[in-house]
Design a protein around this motif. Structure first.
Motif: not given
Ligand code: SF4
Length: 63
Positions: A1-12
């Motif tokens: 399984m790969d885990v991806l984050i859309d970092r433009d959307l991430c609010i931390g």
């Protein structure tokens, strides 16, 4: 399984880090999460992290 984050959307918000501390880490200068080890949690824990993300920016991808 790969885990991806859309970092433009991430609010931390760190919700993913609380559930899967071995998978996610926060870059505090950017206030964004990033993946340190996609294999650092069970599939259920990863799904819980996906659910916990308030902006739904974590994606699981079958390899
Ligand atoms: S839960 Fe989502 S918004 Fe919060 S830090 Fe993790 S990826 Fe970013």
């Amino acid at each position: 399984m790969d885990v991806l984050i859309d970092r433009d959307l991430c609010i931390g918000c760190e919700a993913c880090v609380e559930i899967c501390p071995n998978v996610f880490e926060i870059n505090y200068s950017e206030k964004k999460a990033y993946v340190i080890n996609p294999e650092g949690a069970s599939l259920q824990e990863l799904k819980d992290a996906v659910e916990s993300c308030p902006v739904k920016c974590i994606f699981l991808e079958d390899l």
